[in-house]
Scaffold this active site. Structure first.
Site, PDB file in Angstrom:
ATOM      1  N   ARG A 149      -4.740  -7.639  19.915  1.00  0.00           N
ATOM      2  CA  ARG A 149      -3.886  -8.196  18.866  1.00  0.00           C
ATOM      3  C   ARG A 149      -3.800  -7.251  17.666  1.00  0.00           C
ATOM      4  O   ARG A 149      -3.683  -7.684  16.522  1.00  0.00           O
ATOM      5  CB  ARG A 149      -4.393  -9.580  18.447  1.00  0.00           C
ATOM      6  CG  ARG A 149      -5.899  -9.682  18.312  1.00  0.00           C
ATOM      7  CD  ARG A 149      -6.308 -10.879  17.510  1.00  0.00           C
ATOM      8  NE  ARG A 149      -6.030 -12.149  18.141  1.00  0.00           N
ATOM      9  CZ  ARG A 149      -6.911 -13.151  18.224  1.00  0.00           C
ATOM     10  NH1 ARG A 149      -8.154 -12.972  17.780  1.00  0.00           N
ATOM     11  NH2 ARG A 149      -6.576 -14.306  18.738  1.00  0.00           N
ATOM     12  N   LYS A 201      -2.435 -15.252  23.521  1.00  0.00           N
ATOM     13  CA  LYS A 201      -1.651 -14.070  23.122  1.00  0.00           C
ATOM     14  C   LYS A 201      -0.176 -14.436  22.922  1.00  0.00           C
ATOM     15  O   LYS A 201       0.450 -14.065  21.923  1.00  0.00           O
ATOM     16  CB  LYS A 201      -1.779 -12.985  24.205  1.00  0.00           C
ATOM     17  CG  LYS A 201      -0.852 -11.821  24.043  1.00  0.00           C
ATOM     18  CD  LYS A 201      -1.240 -10.996  22.844  1.00  0.00           C
ATOM     19  CE  LYS A 201      -0.229  -9.894  22.571  1.00  0.00           C
ATOM     20  NZ  LYS A 201      -0.581  -9.113  21.406  1.00  0.00           N
ATOM     21  N   CYS A 255       6.612  -6.536  21.013  1.00  0.00           N
ATOM     22  CA  CYS A 255       5.716  -7.677  21.182  1.00  0.00           C
ATOM     23  C   CYS A 255       6.373  -8.990  20.807  1.00  0.00           C
ATOM     24  O   CYS A 255       6.599  -9.851  21.652  1.00  0.00           O
ATOM     25  CB  CYS A 255       4.476  -7.463  20.336  1.00  0.00           C
ATOM     26  SG  CYS A 255       3.780  -5.832  20.573  1.00  0.00           S
ATOM     27  N   ARG A 324      11.523   1.358  18.683  1.00  0.00           N
ATOM     28  CA  ARG A 324      11.595   0.529  19.890  1.00  0.00           C
ATOM     29  C   ARG A 324      12.087  -0.878  19.559  1.00  0.00           C
ATOM     30  O   ARG A 324      11.588  -1.505  18.647  1.00  0.00           O
ATOM     31  CB  ARG A 324      10.215   0.439  20.559  1.00  0.00           C
ATOM     32  CG  ARG A 324       9.763   1.761  21.150  1.00  0.00           C
ATOM     33  CD  ARG A 324       8.408   1.631  21.798  1.00  0.00           C
ATOM     34  NE  ARG A 324       7.411   1.124  20.877  1.00  0.00           N
ATOM     35  CZ  ARG A 324       6.233   0.648  21.254  1.00  0.00           C
ATOM     36  NH1 ARG A 324       5.937   0.579  22.532  1.00  0.00           N
ATOM     37  NH2 ARG A 324       5.370   0.223  20.371  1.00  0.00           N
TER      38      ARG A 324
HETATM   39  N1  SAJ Z   1       9.310  -9.282  10.372  1.00  0.00           N
HETATM   40  C1  SAJ Z   1      10.211  -9.995   9.593  1.00  0.00           C
HETATM   41  N2  SAJ Z   1       9.724 -10.755   8.567  1.00  0.00           N
HETATM   42  C2  SAJ Z   1       8.391 -10.827   8.297  1.00  0.00           C
HETATM   43  C3  SAJ Z   1       7.474 -10.119   9.118  1.00  0.00           C
HETATM   44  C4  SAJ Z   1       7.968  -9.353  10.149  1.00  0.00           C
HETATM   45  O1  SAJ Z   1      11.429  -9.948   9.793  1.00  0.00           O
HETATM   46  O2  SAJ Z   1       8.042 -11.524   7.329  1.00  0.00           O
HETATM   47  C5  SAJ Z   1       9.815  -8.461  11.493  1.00  0.00           C
HETATM   48  C6  SAJ Z   1       9.512  -6.974  11.373  1.00  0.00           C
HETATM   49  O3  SAJ Z   1      10.440  -6.315  10.559  1.00  0.00           O
HETATM   50  C7  SAJ Z   1       9.574  -6.531  12.811  1.00  0.00           C
HETATM   51  C8  SAJ Z   1       9.069  -7.759  13.571  1.00  0.00           C
HETATM   52  O4  SAJ Z   1       9.153  -8.844  12.673  1.00  0.00           O
HETATM   53  O5  SAJ Z   1      10.907  -6.275  13.213  1.00  0.00           O
HETATM   54  C9  SAJ Z   1       7.648  -7.636  14.096  1.00  0.00           C
HETATM   55  O6  SAJ Z   1       6.810  -7.019  13.140  1.00  0.00           O
HETATM   56  P1  SAJ Z   1       5.318  -7.501  12.846  1.00  0.00           P
HETATM   57  O7  SAJ Z   1       4.743  -6.638  11.790  1.00  0.00           O
HETATM   58  O8  SAJ Z   1       5.321  -8.951  12.571  1.00  0.00           O
HETATM   59  O9  SAJ Z   1       4.557  -7.338  14.223  1.00  0.00           O
HETATM   60  P2  SAJ Z   1       4.339  -6.158  15.319  1.00  0.00           P
HETATM   61  O10 SAJ Z   1       5.357  -6.335  16.393  1.00  0.00           O
HETATM   62  O11 SAJ Z   1       4.201  -4.813  14.712  1.00  0.00           O
HETATM   63  O12 SAJ Z   1       2.885  -6.580  15.863  1.00  0.00           O
HETATM   64  C10 SAJ Z   1       2.682  -7.898  16.382  1.00  0.00           C
HETATM   65  C11 SAJ Z   1       1.425  -8.491  15.730  1.00  0.00           C
HETATM   66  N3  SAJ Z   1       1.352  -9.922  16.013  1.00  0.00           N
HETATM   67  C12 SAJ Z   1       1.239 -10.859  15.039  1.00  0.00           C
HETATM   68  O13 SAJ Z   1       1.233 -10.574  13.857  1.00  0.00           O
HETATM   69  C13 SAJ Z   1       1.114 -12.270  15.478  1.00  0.00           C
HETATM   70  C14 SAJ Z   1       0.193  -7.763  16.248  1.00  0.00           C
HETATM   71  O14 SAJ Z   1      -0.983  -8.370  15.746  1.00  0.00           O
HETATM   72  C15 SAJ Z   1       0.169  -7.792  17.790  1.00  0.00           C
HETATM   73  O15 SAJ Z   1      -0.948  -7.102  18.306  1.00  0.00           O
HETATM   74  C16 SAJ Z   1       1.422  -7.076  18.262  1.00  0.00           C
HETATM   75  O16 SAJ Z   1       2.550  -7.822  17.788  1.00  0.00           O
HETATM   76  C17 SAJ Z   1       1.368  -7.029  19.790  1.00  0.00           C
HETATM   77  O17 SAJ Z   1       1.047  -5.947  20.323  1.00  0.00           O
HETATM   78  O18 SAJ Z   1       1.558  -8.068  20.432  1.00  0.00           O
END
Ligand code: SAJ
Length: 400
Positions: A149, A201, A255, A324
Site C-alpha cells: 500500500r 487492498k 491503482c 500512466r
Molecule cells: N486525486 C484527486 N484528489 C485528491 C487526491 C487524489 O483527484 O484529493 C487523484 C490524483 O490526482 C491521482 C489519483 O487521484 O490522479 C490517485 O492519486 P493518489 O495520490 O490518491 O494515489 P496513488 O494512485 O498514487 O496511490 C494509491 C494509494 N492508495 C490510497 O491512498 C488508498 C497508495 O497507498 C497505494 O499503494 C497505491 O494507490 C497502489 O499501488 O494501489
C-alpha cells in the site's frame, strides 16, 4: 534464507532492494531482459526517490541479483501487474504465469506470497494450481496474500513503516508470512485470511476513489451553481467530522482508477456506489476536455482569431513524472485532436515527450490566451493570477 521476487517493477524492485538492505539474500526475476541487465549494473528502470542507491548497495554487496529464471528459495513473492481486460474484467494471467514459473522450484517448508493486487479468491486459485501440479507439497508449503500500500514517491519509507494486512490460506501460512515481513517491516502486521486481505487492498483504493468522486461531483455542481468548489470544501472541512478530498481533472495512476473494477466485475449488483464513483471520475476528465474546447470556441467568437491554449500538466498527480493512466494526458490528447488551434504543452517534471512538444511553464503562461491547469504542480502554484487570461483551473492552483 533466500527470498525470490517474481516481478521487479514499481513494487517488486523497491521491496526486493529493501529486503536485501536487511542483509537477506534476494533473487529477483523479471521477464524483461533490459530490466535484469539494468538492475545487475546497480541501476534502475523506474523513477522512485532514493531507490537507485539502495539497489546499487544491494548489488555491490552481493545481496541482490536479478535474473530471467527462478531458483530454489525459502520465500517466493509474486509481485506482477494485474491489469484489466477491455471489459474491465481483471486479468490475473501474470499472477498465474508467475506462479507457474516458480512451481518447479517449490520445496517443502517454502512460503509463497502474492502481493499483486488481485480479485478475491486469487490466492486460493493459485493454491489449487500448486496442489494440482505439485500434489506432494499439499499442506507442506505456506501460502498467503499480503497487499502493498505504498505511495509512489514515498515508497522506501512506506515499505518499512506502513502497517500491513497478511492473510494466509490457513493459520500456519499466516504465521509464516508474518515471520517473513517481520524481517523488514516496522509497521504493525495484522493477521487475517487470504480473501479478506485481497478485499482489503481493493477496499482501500475504492474508498479513495469514492471519496474523490464525491469531490469531483461537487465540482460539477458548483460549476453550475456559480460557487467556488475549493472554498466550499475548505469551509465544509471545518466541521469536525467532515474531510472531503480535492476535485481534479479525474483520477489516474495504475491503482485507484483500476482496482475498483476488480470489485465491480465480480459483484456488479452489490457495488453500485463503487461503480458510480468510477463513472464520475472518468466523466470528470471528459468534462474538463469539453470545457476547454468550449472556452477555445468562445474565445474565437469573441476575438475573431484562434487562441493559444496552454495545457498545464500531463502527469497523473502533482509533482511526479508518471504519465500512466493520466487524466491530464487524456484531456490534452482529446482537446488537441479535435481543434486546429495552437497549443503549448507544459510538464515541468519531464524533459521531453515522444508525442508532445513541451514548453517551459513560465513561457506558456506568458504566451497563451487560455491557461488550462490540469495538475497542481508546485511550479504552477508560484504563478500570479492574470485577469487578462482565460484561466480554467481544474487543479485548484489559485483556489480563489
Ligand atoms: N486525486 C484527486 N484528489 C485528491 C487526491 C487524489 O483527484 O484529493 C487523484 C490524483 O490526482 C491521482 C489519483 O487521484 O490522479 C490517485 O492519486 P493518489 O495520490 O490518491 O494515489 P496513488 O494512485 O498514487 O496511490 C494509491 C494509494 N492508495 C490510497 O491512498 C488508498 C497508495 O497507498 C497505494 O499503494 C497505491 O494507490 C497502489 O499501488 O494501489
Amino acid at each position: 534464507m533466500i527470498v525470490q521476487f517474481i516481478g521487479l517493477g514499481y513494487i517488486g524492485l523497491p521491496t526486493a532492494a529493501v529486503v536485501a538492505q536487511h542483509g537477506i539474500q534476494v533473487h529477483g526475476v523479471d521477464v524483461n531482459p533490459k530490466v535484469v541487465e539494468t538492475i545487475n549494473k546497480g541501476e534502475i528502470h523506474i523513477i522512485e526517490p532514493g531507490l537507485e542507491a539502495v539497489v546499487k548497495e544491494g548489488v555491490e554487496k552481493g545481496y541482490l541479483e536479478a535474473s530471467h529464471t527462478p531458483i530454489e528459495a525459502d520465500v517466493h513473492l509474486i509481485v506482477v501487474p494485474t491489469p484489466f481486460k477491455g471489459n474491465h474484467e481483471p486479468d490475473i494471467s501474470f499472477v498465474e504465469a508467475g506462479t507457474k514459473a516458480v512451481l518447479p522450484f517449490l520445496m517443502e517448508g517454502n512460503t509463497f506470497i502474492i502481493e499483486s493486487t488481485s480479485p478475491v479468491g486469487t490466492t486460493e486459485k493459485m493454491a489449487d494450481l500448486i496442489s494440482k501440479e505439485r500434489p506432494e507439497l499439499k499442506n507442506k508449503i505456506f501460502i498467503a496474500y499480503c497487499p502493498e500500500r505504498v505511495l509512489p514517491g514515498n515508497v522506501l519509507h512506506e515499505l518499512i513503516y506502513n502497517d500491513r494486512s497478511i492473510g494466509g490460506i490457513d493459520e500456519r501460512s499466516t504465521d509464516k508470512a508474518v515471520e517473513f515481513y517481520q524481517t523488514f517491516v516496522k509497521g504493525e502486521l495484522h493477521r487475517t485470511n487470504a480473501r479478506t486481505a485481497e478485499m482489503c487492498k481493493l477496499t482501500e483504493n475504492s474508498s479513495r476513489d469514492v471519496q474523490i468522486a464525491f469531490a469531483n461531483e461537487l465540482s460539477l455542481i458548483c460549476d453550475k451553481a456559480g460557487i467556488n468548489v475549493w472554498e466550499l470544501i475548505r469551509l465544509a472541512n471545518k466541521h469536525p467530522r467532515v474531510n472531503i478530498l480535492q476535485p481534479g481533472a479525474g483520477v489516474g495512476g495504475h491503482c485507484i482508477a483500476v482496482d475498483p473494477y476488480f470489485i465491480t466485475a465480480e459483484y456488479p449488483m452489490e457495488s453500485q456506489l463503487i461503480g458510480k464513483a468510477r463513472e464520475i471520475n472518468n466523466y470528470k476528465a471528459f468534462w474538463c476536455a469539453e470545457k476547454t474546447k468550449n472556452a477555445m470556441l468562445e474565445f474565437e467568437l469573441k476575438h475573431g482569431y484562434k487562441p493559444i491554449t496552454a495545457i498545464m500538466g500531463l502527469s497523473f498527480k502533482p509533482d511526479i513524472d508518471d504519465l500512466r493512466e493520466s487524466p491530464a494526458k487524456y484531456i490534452a490528447q482529446k482537446v488537441m485532436q479535435s481543434e486546429q488551434n495552437n497549443f503549448l504543452v507544459v510538464e515541468p517534471n519531464i524533459k521531453e515527450h515522444s508525442v508532445f512538444k513541451l514548453t517551459n511553464y513560465l513561457e506558456a503562461y506568458e504566451k497563451a490566451d487560455i491557461i488550462v491547469f490540469l495538475v497542481a504542480h508546485n511550479e504552477f502554484k508560484s504563478l500570479i493570477y492574470r485577469e487578462d487570461k482565460v484561466i480554467l483551473d481544474f487543479a485548484g492552483i489559485f483556489k480563489k
